[in-house]
Motif scaffolding. Structure first.
Motif, PDB file in Angstrom:
ATOM      1  N   ASN A 196      58.137  22.234   4.877  1.00  0.00           N
ATOM      2  CA  ASN A 196      59.567  22.462   5.062  1.00  0.00           C
ATOM      3  C   ASN A 196      59.837  23.804   5.728  1.00  0.00           C
ATOM      4  N   ALA A 197      59.042  24.817   5.367  1.00  0.00           N
ATOM      5  CA  ALA A 197      59.197  26.118   6.025  1.00  0.00           C
ATOM      6  C   ALA A 197      58.970  25.939   7.521  1.00  0.00           C
ATOM      7  N   GLY A 198      57.968  25.150   7.877  1.00  0.00           N
ATOM      8  CA  GLY A 198      57.706  24.880   9.287  1.00  0.00           C
ATOM      9  C   GLY A 198      58.888  24.182   9.947  1.00  0.00           C
ATOM     10  N   ARG A 199      59.487  23.237   9.244  1.00  0.00           N
ATOM     11  CA  ARG A 199      60.626  22.517   9.824  1.00  0.00           C
ATOM     12  C   ARG A 199      61.786  23.470  10.060  1.00  0.00           C
ATOM     13  N   ILE A 200      62.007  24.373   9.092  1.00  0.00           N
ATOM     14  CA  ILE A 200      63.115  25.310   9.254  1.00  0.00           C
ATOM     15  C   ILE A 200      62.831  26.276  10.395  1.00  0.00           C
ATOM     16  N   ASP A 201      61.547  26.622  10.585  1.00  0.00           N
ATOM     17  CA  ASP A 201      61.193  27.508  11.694  1.00  0.00           C
ATOM     18  C   ASP A 201      61.154  26.770  13.026  1.00  0.00           C
ATOM     19  N   GLY A 202      61.454  25.482  13.020  1.00  0.00           N
ATOM     20  CA  GLY A 202      61.574  24.762  14.275  1.00  0.00           C
ATOM     21  C   GLY A 202      60.285  24.159  14.790  1.00  0.00           C
ATOM     22  N   LEU A 203      59.261  24.019  13.950  1.00  0.00           N
ATOM     23  CA  LEU A 203      58.041  23.344  14.386  1.00  0.00           C
ATOM     24  C   LEU A 203      58.301  21.838  14.431  1.00  0.00           C
ATOM     25  N   SER A 204      57.772  21.189  15.463  1.00  0.00           N
ATOM     26  CA  SER A 204      57.912  19.734  15.528  1.00  0.00           C
ATOM     27  C   SER A 204      56.966  19.104  14.517  1.00  0.00           C
ATOM     28  N   GLU A 205      57.175  17.807  14.245  1.00  0.00           N
ATOM     29  CA  GLU A 205      56.300  17.126  13.279  1.00  0.00           C
ATOM     30  C   GLU A 205      54.848  17.171  13.749  1.00  0.00           C
ATOM     31  N   TYR A 206      54.636  17.121  15.066  1.00  0.00           N
ATOM     32  CA  TYR A 206      53.265  17.179  15.587  1.00  0.00           C
ATOM     33  C   TYR A 206      52.637  18.530  15.295  1.00  0.00           C
ATOM     34  N   LYS A 207      53.431  19.590  15.510  1.00  0.00           N
ATOM     35  CA  LYS A 207      52.883  20.922  15.238  1.00  0.00           C
ATOM     36  C   LYS A 207      52.625  21.096  13.752  1.00  0.00           C
ATOM     37  N   ILE A 208      53.517  20.556  12.940  1.00  0.00           N
ATOM     38  CA  ILE A 208      53.304  20.656  11.495  1.00  0.00           C
ATOM     39  C   ILE A 208      52.006  19.964  11.120  1.00  0.00           C
ATOM     40  N   PHE A 209      51.771  18.801  11.745  1.00  0.00           N
ATOM     41  CA  PHE A 209      50.541  18.059  11.470  1.00  0.00           C
ATOM     42  C   PHE A 209      49.310  18.824  11.964  1.00  0.00           C
ATOM     43  N   PHE A 210      49.342  19.242  13.224  1.00  0.00           N
ATOM     44  CA  PHE A 210      48.137  19.844  13.789  1.00  0.00           C
ATOM     45  C   PHE A 210      47.930  21.283  13.349  1.00  0.00           C
ATOM     46  N   ARG A 211      49.011  22.053  13.206  1.00  0.00           N
ATOM     47  CA  ARG A 211      48.842  23.478  12.975  1.00  0.00           C
ATOM     48  C   ARG A 211      48.906  23.861  11.505  1.00  0.00           C
ATOM     49  N   LEU A 212      49.659  23.097  10.695  1.00  0.00           N
ATOM     50  CA  LEU A 212      49.761  23.479   9.285  1.00  0.00           C
ATOM     51  C   LEU A 212      48.897  22.599   8.387  1.00  0.00           C
ATOM     52  N   VAL A 213      48.989  21.291   8.577  1.00  0.00           N
ATOM     53  CA  VAL A 213      48.350  20.396   7.606  1.00  0.00           C
ATOM     54  C   VAL A 213      46.851  20.239   7.883  1.00  0.00           C
TER      55      VAL A 213
END
Ligand SMILES: Nc1ncnc2c1ncn2[C@@H]1O[C@H](COP(=O)(O)OP(=O)(O)OP(=O)(O)O)[C@@H](O)[C@H]1O
Ligand SMILES: [Mg+2]
Lengths: 342, 279
Positions: B174-191
């Motif tokens: 959710n922090a990523g979403r609020i910072d404007g990361l796309s779902e792809y970036k959340i998947f590749f860069r965070l998860v």
């Protein structure tokens, strides 16, 4: 201008409705605290405001613009999470800068904003570290810094202090209050700790089971609760509720009296026995079981030598008593019963 | 004092057990490797002896290297294994992320459907797979093997990875979403970085069976230019005579690339565990 306006917001997860018809406004620069017991929907409401959950019905507007269907990053909000939620692979600096970079802000702006936030939170020495190399309190400051950097129209805090120990919690609480004064920003703060609520809020919103029970300034809620739930939730030790121990109380009516308004008196209207004594130095709390078997707490200022097992009689001023009907609604004015003196 | 001595004693006991296990596990490998350096006669006379001046011989390796395209087989095996692992991890992780992260109708049903493959061996479908490959003209290509192995590996990958992804903090995403990361970036860069240990586990689980498989290469890609190492080594095993020198040498060589891959993945595994998620 209003920082936030919620109009008739509902939220359901499948068949389960967790928010019921929430309407609320937050004025510019106001510090609003949502309190309520665990599971009452505070976090869900905050996530609806942030856009992390879609409202099932109703409208959300932030700073005058309707944002009901706008994604979180475009709502002009920043959020601080209970678990800090820092990006583990990024340095403190990059953690704070990420949001602005994603917005495409110029490099100089990003640098300046990060420098401002890190200075404000005394994080200058840690900018190059990874989150894993910080203490809990430092991590939470980084999370707050990440929010400040984005210069949001509305700050959202979800129980930011509950993972910190007591001393640090007090310090960070003071820091957040100072931050609110410095930035004069609008903030919404979720907690289930009523001390945080009382000390930080301009306005408290008490929630129960997904409904707003009462909204008002901390002292207004304390002195003038709308119902038994609010009366019992705010204040520590909690208000005493008595049904049987007081002679002359009508059937179905509950007497509410705060622990500090009770006092030992030779001809009191409540009789009982001391079952436990808590000596805190500045105060003494007596736990009393009345002769009708109800338990109550009595708070005395200063130190007191009453031993456990001692019989006591207690009394109060009629102006300090609250009355609630069987549904928990507060009885005021002419509806109030009178309790004859002993 | 007593506890300190106790803990030393437990440590010694634990190490003894582990060392014993290592010896047992390595023994066959050891026998294969030492015998690959011996003459045929020495292999049969004293299988456990180390090669000495008398018995030392590289004849097995010479046969293997002379036997046409051994390097090609090597390369084929490598390509098939690495490509299959890549697709298993990529598609497995993506499916797992969708199952773990999004609420949609039939989410649970979909998860069960994907997990079904764990219980049903893919070889049952060999005939249908062969027909499909013939129909699409993929017979005797490496793609035939890569596709089959990817299908074979996905169920377990989705199962393991979705369990791990459910454990990644919602707040972080959710922090990523609020910072404007796309779902792809959340998947590749965070998860993905946070589930790296699980990815390494999945990779190791899948690697060995793919590398060693004889069945599908034999059925789907037996042509000379698509033979894998395991299939290629079969030429040395005849119905009546077996060239043991060559078999042992081929096996010794086949161990090397798997070991290299294993080292890569296990380092990921360890790094993932030590870096850990930040609360
Ligand atoms: N994703 C979800 N799916 C289904 N139900 C949910 C979901 N998220 C929350 N709930 C339910 O909504 C209700 C409110 O949850 P919420 O997290 O908002 O409570 P809370 O007031 O923040 O509690 P706490 O003080 O424990 O954090 C709970 O009963 C919870 O079970
Ligand atoms: Mg919560």
């Amino acid at each position: 201008m209003t920082a936030l306006r919620l109009e008739h917001v509902d939220k359901s997860f499948g068949q389960v409705k967790v928010l019921h018809d929430i309407s609320l406004t937050v004025e510019d620069g106001e510090f609003v605290v949502f309190v309520g017991p665990s599971g009452c929907g505070k976090s869900t409401l905050l996530r609806v405001i942030a856009g992390l959950e879609d409202a099932t019905a109703g409208r959300v507007s932030i700073a005058g613009e309707e944002v009901t269907h706008v994604p979180p990053a475009k709502r002009g909000i920043a959020m601080v999470f209970q678990t800090y939620a820092l990006y583990p692979h990024l340095s403190v600096r990059d953690n704070m800068a990420l949001g602005l970079k994603q917005e495409g802000a110029p490099r100089a702006t990003v640098e300046a904003q990060v420098a401002k936030a890190s200075h404000m939170l005394s994080l200058d020495d840690y900018l190059k570290r990874r989150p894993a190399e910080l203490s809990g309190g430092q991590r939470q400051r980084v999370a707050i810094g990440r929010a400040i950097v984005r210069d949001p129209k509305l700050f959202l805090f979800d129980e930011p202090l509950s993972n910190l120990d007591a001393a640090l919690r007090m310090n960070t609480r003071v820091e957040i209050a100072a931050l609110h004064r410095t930035l004069s920003a609008s903030m919404i703060y979720v907690t289930h700790d009523q001390i945080e609520a009382m000390t930080l809020a301009d306005k408290i919103v008490v929630l129960r089971d997904g409904r707003i029970e009462q909204v008002g300034a901390p002292m207004d809620l304390y002195n003038d609760p709308a119902n038994r739930f609010v009366a019992g939730f705010l204040g520590s030790p909690a208000m005493n509720f008595l049904e049987r121990s007081v002679a002359g109380l009508p059937e179905g009516v509950t007497l509410g009296i705060r622990p500090e308004y009770l006092r030992p008196a030779p001809t009191g209207r409540i009789g009982g026995t001391v079952t436990h004594v808590e000596r805190l130095g500045s105060d003494t709390n007596l736990l009393v079981e009345t002769s009708q078997g109800e338990r109550l707490t009595l708070r005395m200022f200063g130190q007191d030598q009453t031993p456990v097992g001692a019989p006591v009689t207690l009394d109060w001023d009629d102006a300090d008593a609250f009355f609630f009907d069987a549904t928990g609604r507060r009885l005021t004015g002419a509806d109030q019963p009178s309790v004859p003196a002993a | 004092m007593a506890t300190a001595r106790d803990s030393t004693r437990t440590a010694i006991a634990a190490h003894a057990v582990l060392i014993l296990y290592t010896l047992i596990a390595l023994f066959p490998v050891f026998v294969i490797v030492i015998n690959s350096f011996k003459t045929r006669r020495a292999i049969f006379r004293e299988p456990l002896a180390l090669p000495d001046a008398d018995s030392f011989s590289l004849v097995g390796y010479e046969t293997v290297l002379r036997q046409g395209d051994f390097f090609l087989y090597f390369q084929n095996s490598m390509i098939v294994t690495v490509a299959s692992l890549f697709f298993i991890l990529l598609f497995g992780a993506m499916a797992a992320f969708a199952l773990a992260e999004y609420r949609f109708r039939f989410n649970t049903l979909m998860g069960l459907y994907l997990a079904l493959g764990i219980m049903i061996p893919i070889r049952i479908g060999t005939v249908a797979i062969l027909e499909m490959m013939v129909g699409t003209g993929l017979v005797n290509t490496l793609w035939a093997l890569i596709l089959v192995y990817t299908a074979q590996g996905l169920p377990l990958a989705v199962f393991i990875l979705s369990a791990f992804m459910k454990g990644v903090s919602d707040d972080l995403k959710n922090a990523g979403r609020i910072d404007g990361l796309s779902e792809y970036k959340i998947f590749f860069r965070l998860v993905l970085p946070l589930v790296r240990p699980a990815m390494a586990t999945v990779a190791v689980f899948n690697m060995i069976p793919i590398w060693n498989d004889l069945w599908f290469p034999l059925i789907l890609a037996p042509a000379e230019e698509t033979k894998t190492l395991t299939l290629g080594s079969q030429v040395f095993i005849g119905q009546f005579v077996t060239d043991w020198n060559a078999v042992l040498s081929a096996l010794s060589l086949a161990i090397l690339p798997v070991m290299a891959l294993y080292v890569v993945f296990s380092r990921q595994l360890i790094r993932g565990i030590t870096s850990g998620a930040v609360k």
